[in-house]
Design an enzyme around this catalytic site. Structure first.
Site, PDB file in Angstrom:
ATOM      1  N   GLU A 154     -19.806  53.711  37.823  1.00 40.04           N
ATOM      2  CA  GLU A 154     -20.374  55.161  37.328  1.00 40.04           C
ATOM      3  C   GLU A 154     -21.269  55.412  36.109  1.00 40.04           C
ATOM      4  O   GLU A 154     -22.019  55.921  36.206  1.00 40.04           O
ATOM      5  CB  GLU A 154     -19.744  56.328  37.956  1.00 40.04           C
ATOM      6  CG  GLU A 154     -19.184  56.355  39.689  1.00 40.04           C
ATOM      7  CD  GLU A 154     -19.910  56.655  40.518  1.00 40.04           C
ATOM      8  OE1 GLU A 154     -21.007  57.015  39.959  1.00 40.04           O
ATOM      9  OE2 GLU A 154     -19.898  55.969  41.299  1.00 40.04           O
ATOM     10  N   TRP A 211     -23.837  53.468  36.921  1.00 40.34           N
ATOM     11  CA  TRP A 211     -25.348  53.618  37.299  1.00 40.34           C
ATOM     12  C   TRP A 211     -26.123  54.532  35.971  1.00 40.34           C
ATOM     13  O   TRP A 211     -27.335  55.005  36.333  1.00 40.34           O
ATOM     14  CB  TRP A 211     -25.133  54.741  38.544  1.00 40.34           C
ATOM     15  CG  TRP A 211     -24.770  54.118  39.591  1.00 40.34           C
ATOM     16  CD1 TRP A 211     -23.256  54.134  40.313  1.00 40.34           C
ATOM     17  CD2 TRP A 211     -25.656  53.507  40.895  1.00 40.34           C
ATOM     18  NE1 TRP A 211     -23.815  53.269  41.563  1.00 40.34           N
ATOM     19  CE2 TRP A 211     -25.269  53.530  41.672  1.00 40.34           C
ATOM     20  CE3 TRP A 211     -27.030  54.097  40.643  1.00 40.34           C
ATOM     21  CZ2 TRP A 211     -25.887  52.820  42.475  1.00 40.34           C
ATOM     22  CZ3 TRP A 211     -27.910  54.251  41.604  1.00 40.34           C
ATOM     23  CH2 TRP A 211     -27.067  53.263  42.363  1.00 40.34           C
ATOM     24  N   TRP A 257     -46.257  67.735  51.088  1.00 34.24           N
ATOM     25  CA  TRP A 257     -45.161  68.648  50.651  1.00 34.24           C
ATOM     26  C   TRP A 257     -45.399  69.466  51.122  1.00 34.24           C
ATOM     27  O   TRP A 257     -46.362  69.980  51.004  1.00 34.24           O
ATOM     28  CB  TRP A 257     -44.767  68.354  49.518  1.00 34.24           C
ATOM     29  CG  TRP A 257     -44.246  67.151  48.635  1.00 34.24           C
ATOM     30  CD1 TRP A 257     -44.659  66.370  47.750  1.00 34.24           C
ATOM     31  CD2 TRP A 257     -43.113  66.334  49.255  1.00 34.24           C
ATOM     32  NE1 TRP A 257     -44.794  65.454  47.437  1.00 34.24           N
ATOM     33  CE2 TRP A 257     -43.233  65.023  48.351  1.00 34.24           C
ATOM     34  CE3 TRP A 257     -41.931  66.596  50.048  1.00 34.24           C
ATOM     35  CZ2 TRP A 257     -42.384  63.533  48.328  1.00 34.24           C
ATOM     36  CZ3 TRP A 257     -41.107  65.380  50.255  1.00 34.24           C
ATOM     37  CH2 TRP A 257     -41.412  64.118  48.793  1.00 34.24           C
ATOM     38  N   ASN A 282     -21.039  65.678  42.334  1.00 35.07           N
ATOM     39  CA  ASN A 282     -21.411  64.833  42.748  1.00 35.07           C
ATOM     40  C   ASN A 282     -21.787  64.311  44.111  1.00 35.07           C
ATOM     41  O   ASN A 282     -23.480  64.245  44.441  1.00 35.07           O
ATOM     42  CB  ASN A 282     -21.794  63.473  42.254  1.00 35.07           C
ATOM     43  CG  ASN A 282     -22.531  61.550  42.778  1.00 35.07           C
ATOM     44  OD1 ASN A 282     -23.928  62.152  42.015  1.00 35.07           O
ATOM     45  ND2 ASN A 282     -22.079  61.457  43.341  1.00 35.07           N
ATOM     46  N   TRP A 285     -39.281  66.815  45.718  1.00 36.57           N
ATOM     47  CA  TRP A 285     -38.419  66.454  44.911  1.00 36.57           C
ATOM     48  C   TRP A 285     -38.192  66.712  43.112  1.00 36.57           C
ATOM     49  O   TRP A 285     -37.389  67.223  42.975  1.00 36.57           O
ATOM     50  CB  TRP A 285     -37.921  65.145  45.004  1.00 36.57           C
ATOM     51  CG  TRP A 285     -38.720  63.608  44.203  1.00 36.57           C
ATOM     52  CD1 TRP A 285     -39.702  62.953  44.915  1.00 36.57           C
ATOM     53  CD2 TRP A 285     -38.878  62.877  43.234  1.00 36.57           C
ATOM     54  NE1 TRP A 285     -40.996  62.362  44.453  1.00 36.57           N
ATOM     55  CE2 TRP A 285     -40.705  62.409  43.431  1.00 36.57           C
ATOM     56  CE3 TRP A 285     -38.222  63.799  42.413  1.00 36.57           C
ATOM     57  CZ2 TRP A 285     -40.923  62.268  42.298  1.00 36.57           C
ATOM     58  CZ3 TRP A 285     -38.525  63.190  41.112  1.00 36.57           C
ATOM     59  CH2 TRP A 285     -40.479  62.003  40.650  1.00 36.57           C
ATOM     60  N   TRP A 314     -32.858  62.535  41.796  1.00 37.72           N
ATOM     61  CA  TRP A 314     -33.328  62.591  42.638  1.00 37.72           C
ATOM     62  C   TRP A 314     -33.837  61.703  43.783  1.00 37.72           C
ATOM     63  O   TRP A 314     -34.216  61.752  44.876  1.00 37.72           O
ATOM     64  CB  TRP A 314     -34.624  64.045  41.859  1.00 37.72           C
ATOM     65  CG  TRP A 314     -34.003  65.273  42.438  1.00 37.72           C
ATOM     66  CD1 TRP A 314     -33.493  65.651  40.982  1.00 37.72           C
ATOM     67  CD2 TRP A 314     -33.632  66.379  43.336  1.00 37.72           C
ATOM     68  NE1 TRP A 314     -32.512  67.176  41.266  1.00 37.72           N
ATOM     69  CE2 TRP A 314     -32.789  67.499  42.558  1.00 37.72           C
ATOM     70  CE3 TRP A 314     -34.527  66.415  44.340  1.00 37.72           C
ATOM     71  CZ2 TRP A 314     -33.014  68.467  43.692  1.00 37.72           C
ATOM     72  CZ3 TRP A 314     -34.228  67.276  44.477  1.00 37.72           C
ATOM     73  CH2 TRP A 314     -33.404  68.552  44.254  1.00 37.72           C
TER      74      TRP A 314
HETATM   75  P1  FAD Z   1     -18.007  61.149  37.241  1.00 31.99           P
HETATM   76  O1  FAD Z   1     -17.285  61.297  38.887  1.00 31.99           O
HETATM   77  O2  FAD Z   1     -16.166  61.306  36.295  1.00 31.99           O
HETATM   78  O3  FAD Z   1     -18.301  59.880  36.538  1.00 31.99           O
HETATM   79  C1  FAD Z   1     -18.671  59.477  35.368  1.00 31.99           C
HETATM   80  C2  FAD Z   1     -19.820  59.224  34.758  1.00 31.99           C
HETATM   81  O4  FAD Z   1     -20.654  58.728  35.463  1.00 31.99           O
HETATM   82  C3  FAD Z   1     -20.449  60.384  34.632  1.00 31.99           C
HETATM   83  O5  FAD Z   1     -19.917  61.568  33.461  1.00 31.99           O
HETATM   84  C4  FAD Z   1     -21.565  60.278  34.555  1.00 31.99           C
HETATM   85  O6  FAD Z   1     -22.662  60.461  33.974  1.00 31.99           O
HETATM   86  C5  FAD Z   1     -22.148  59.112  34.711  1.00 31.99           C
HETATM   87  N1  FAD Z   1     -22.396  59.404  36.545  1.00 31.99           N
HETATM   88  C6  FAD Z   1     -22.292  59.547  37.899  1.00 31.99           C
HETATM   89  N2  FAD Z   1     -22.589  59.265  38.470  1.00 31.99           N
HETATM   90  C7  FAD Z   1     -23.497  59.040  38.289  1.00 31.99           C
HETATM   91  C8  FAD Z   1     -25.152  58.382  39.240  1.00 31.99           C
HETATM   92  N3  FAD Z   1     -25.596  58.828  40.541  1.00 31.99           N
HETATM   93  N4  FAD Z   1     -26.027  58.744  38.649  1.00 31.99           N
HETATM   94  C9  FAD Z   1     -25.796  58.378  37.107  1.00 31.99           C
HETATM   95  N5  FAD Z   1     -24.570  58.523  36.482  1.00 31.99           N
HETATM   96  C10 FAD Z   1     -23.823  58.964  37.087  1.00 31.99           C
HETATM   97  N6  FAD Z   1     -25.908  63.337  35.913  1.00 31.99           N
HETATM   98  C11 FAD Z   1     -26.213  63.846  35.163  1.00 31.99           C
HETATM   99  O7  FAD Z   1     -25.290  63.496  33.558  1.00 31.99           O
HETATM  100  N7  FAD Z   1     -27.522  64.437  34.141  1.00 31.99           N
HETATM  101  C12 FAD Z   1     -27.980  64.816  35.436  1.00 31.99           C
HETATM  102  O8  FAD Z   1     -29.192  65.390  35.317  1.00 31.99           O
HETATM  103  C13 FAD Z   1     -28.295  64.294  37.085  1.00 31.99           C
HETATM  104  N8  FAD Z   1     -28.508  64.329  37.511  1.00 31.99           N
HETATM  105  C14 FAD Z   1     -28.307  64.045  39.025  1.00 31.99           C
HETATM  106  C15 FAD Z   1     -29.513  64.910  40.150  1.00 31.99           C
HETATM  107  C16 FAD Z   1     -28.479  64.484  41.619  1.00 31.99           C
HETATM  108  C17 FAD Z   1     -29.835  64.510  42.669  1.00 31.99           C
HETATM  109  C18 FAD Z   1     -27.340  63.555  41.721  1.00 31.99           C
HETATM  110  C19 FAD Z   1     -27.645  63.213  43.126  1.00 31.99           C
HETATM  111  C20 FAD Z   1     -27.062  63.511  40.523  1.00 31.99           C
HETATM  112  C21 FAD Z   1     -27.164  63.552  39.450  1.00 31.99           C
HETATM  113  N9  FAD Z   1     -26.659  62.853  38.588  1.00 31.99           N
HETATM  114  C22 FAD Z   1     -26.980  63.106  37.298  1.00 31.99           C
HETATM  115  C23 FAD Z   1     -25.303  61.859  38.241  1.00 31.99           C
HETATM  116  C24 FAD Z   1     -24.025  62.750  39.093  1.00 31.99           C
HETATM  117  O9  FAD Z   1     -24.031  63.511  40.351  1.00 31.99           O
HETATM  118  C25 FAD Z   1     -23.622  63.247  37.749  1.00 31.99           C
HETATM  119  O10 FAD Z   1     -23.193  62.506  37.165  1.00 31.99           O
HETATM  120  C26 FAD Z   1     -21.603  63.333  37.931  1.00 31.99           C
HETATM  121  O11 FAD Z   1     -21.411  65.153  39.228  1.00 31.99           O
HETATM  122  C27 FAD Z   1     -21.594  63.679  36.658  1.00 31.99           C
HETATM  123  O12 FAD Z   1     -19.798  64.117  36.680  1.00 31.99           O
HETATM  124  P2  FAD Z   1     -18.248  63.813  36.575  1.00 31.99           P
HETATM  125  O13 FAD Z   1     -18.920  63.354  34.934  1.00 31.99           O
HETATM  126  O14 FAD Z   1     -17.547  64.671  36.642  1.00 31.99           O
HETATM  127  O15 FAD Z   1     -19.358  62.449  37.205  1.00 31.99           O
END
Ligand code: FAD
Length: 467
Positions: free
Chosen positions: A276, A279, A308, A343, A361, A384
């Site tokens: 993650e 990602w 849209w 997420n 979107w 997105w």
């Molecule tokens: P954890 O599950 O603990 O993951 C650890 C870290 O990995 C996160 O803190 C984050 O930095 C990174 N991460 C995890 N999943 C993703 C992912 N899919 N893409 C990129 N990085 C990821 N994340 C943001 O930080 N800022 C945003 O503005 C953002 N917008 C999002 C919009 C959409 C539509 C979607 C589907 C995802 C988005 N994410 C965003 C990714 C993800 O949802 C969040 O990073 C995550 O929910 C943060 O929670 P956590 O720290 O508990 O994540």
């Protein structure tokens, strides 16, 4: 010979290559200044959420104090917008006799342009500039054998792991032996809406404790718990990477302690969590390689021809969590109440906006930025475009989430829904994922579904295929 650390979204002293470089060059007695520039205008243009600004401001005060203990005089200044930055930095350097400036790079286009312009103004004054990739574990330099940037996550991730294996992780450094200073004090609060971020700790040390606790106690179960929004199965550290209060390198170093062959050999939970973090860096790498992403363009350009819907009432219902689909409504209300959303639920609500309501979107992306405490342009844009099937390595357009079956899968007993959709607190579990009949019979004021999912799905598929 004074050093300047130009802080941006890297608001920490540890595991910060710009800080390490300036301190090393200054030695025990050289002057080290810090400068953090903010612009309310820039926040407005980039839709910074009031809760994110609040977290930033609370943290800055502690950072300034801690920087002073490290012998760094941190100045916090406002500027009109990014165009004025080169002049402000140059004037600051003139006033304090700065000979070298160190900063960590940011990858969206406007930030890169700001940094290039500043660098050339500083070069005219013979001020040296040292820039670093301090926001990521692996700099966005990875390329395929053909020399192109990676457009698919899986090969990118392989290359990302190989890079870490080859280069290792940077060594940590300790607080330097320097004379402590008196903190300068905070400027008056910015003229920008604020929303209480008190549920989030601030300060590098407190954020580090949360990271350590997650890695010690919860990362092992991450692969099984991360898709269940009702439980605390993810780290909730996203705001800290976004403002740079924590470095992902620090996280990687903690994981390394669990596997001698790091980045390989981790148990399932830790390995999934590491992916993650990758990602996050994949989206920064795309932002760096594809400037058009910074201009709101779809990665798959042909998808911009989609007609849209401009149904504002439906958009409003989505924003307010009044769609009649409980999992969507719970997610949107979590966003409003906490400035954060799980997420899995982000994926469901994004899918719903685009594939059920057929709304652009970019409207959802903007609304997320306006409300998220972790609002990050690359991750949000990437998330997105992934959900809308317009991005690189996106979910295929024909995979349309069914919000009701997703709800049963990720929140089987409805406890996440009940936490945020108070009208459904008494709804029996077997009805909670599609509660219209129950709500009518119980005379509960909860909306009927605003669209018929099966029909909306067919229309979306037909229109998208025609592109
Ligand atoms: P954890 O599950 O603990 O993951 C650890 C870290 O990995 C996160 O803190 C984050 O930095 C990174 N991460 C995890 N999943 C993703 C992912 N899919 N893409 C990129 N990085 C990821 N994340 C943001 O930080 N800022 C945003 O503005 C953002 N917008 C999002 C919009 C959409 C539509 C979607 C589907 C995802 C988005 N994410 C965003 C990714 C993800 O949802 C969040 O990073 C995550 O929910 C943060 O929670 P956590 O720290 O508990 O994540």
């Amino acid at each position: 010979m004074a050093q300047l650390i130009w802080f941006r979204n890297d608001l920490r002293l540890r595991d910060n290559p710009a800080v390490a470089s300036a301190l090393q060059r200054a030695g025990e007695n050289g002057n080290v200044y810090g400068l953090f520039l903010y612009s309310e205008e820039q926040w407005r243009r980039h839709d910074w959420a009031p809760i994110k600004v609040d977290l930033l401001w609370r943290h800055l005060e502690l950072l300034q104090q801690e920087a002073a203990e490290w012998g760094i005089e941190l100045h916090i200044k406002s500027c009109r917008d990014w165009q004025t930055v080169p002049r402000v930095v140059r004037d600051f350097c003139g006033e304090y006799g700065i000979t070298e400036v160190s900063f960590n790079r940011e990858y969206p286009v406007h930030e890169q342009r700001r940094d290039r312009a500043t660098q050339s103004w500083l070069a005219e004054q013979s001020i040296a500039v040292n820039s670093f990739h301090g926001m990521v574990i692996v700099p966005p330099v990875l390329r395929t054998q053909a020399g192109d940037y990676y457009k698919k996550f899986t090969p990118y991730y392989k290359s990302w792991l190989a890079h870490i294996q080859r280069s290792g992780l940077p060594q940590p450094y300790e607080k330097p032996e320097r004379k402590a200073l008196k903190p300068l004090g905070m400027p008056s609060a910015p003229d920008y809406p604020r929303c209480d971020s008190g549920a989030y700790v601030v300060g590098e040390e407190a954020a580090y404790q949360q990271l350590q606790q997650f890695v010690d106690e919860r990362v092992a179960d991450y692969d099984t718990d991360r898709d269940l929004p009702a439980i605390h199965g993810t780290s909730r550290l996203s705001p800290y990477w976004e403002l740079g209060i924590l470095s992902p390198v620090t996280a990687a170093r903690l994981l390394q302690q669990q596997a001698p062959e790091f980045p390989h050999g981790l148990a399932e939970g830790a390995a999934t969590w590491l992916s993650e973090l990758a990602w996050r860096e994949f989206y920064q790498h795309l932002m760096d390689a594809e400037p058009r992403l910074s201009y709101g363009k779809a990665f798959q350009a042909h998808t911009d021809a989609f007609a849209w819907s401009d149904d504002d009432a439906q958009f409003q219902a989505w924003c307010e969590g009044q769609t009649g689909y409980p999992i969507v409504d719970a997610g949107m209300r979590q966003l409003q109440q906490e400035g954060w959303m799980h997420n899995r639920v982000r994926m469901i609500v994004a899918n719903f906006l685009v594939k059920d309501l057929h709304i652009d979107w970019r409207r959802g992306e903007k609304f997320f930025m306006q409300n998220l405490i972790d609002g990050s342009f690359p991750a949000n844009n990437g998330g997105w475009q992934w959900s809308a099937s317009t991005g690189t390595d996106a979910v295929p357009y024909f995979r349309v989430f069914n919000p009701t079956s997703q709800s049963k899968k990720v929140d089987p007993d409805g406890s996440y829904i009940r936490r945020f959709v108070k009208e459904l607190v008494n709804c029996p579990t077997q009805e909670i994922h599609a509660p219209a009949k129950w709500a009518r019979a119980a005379q509960v004021d909860y909306p009927e579904p605003i669209v018929d999912h099966a029909q909306a799905r067919e229309t979306f598929l037909r229109k998208f295929k025609a592109l």
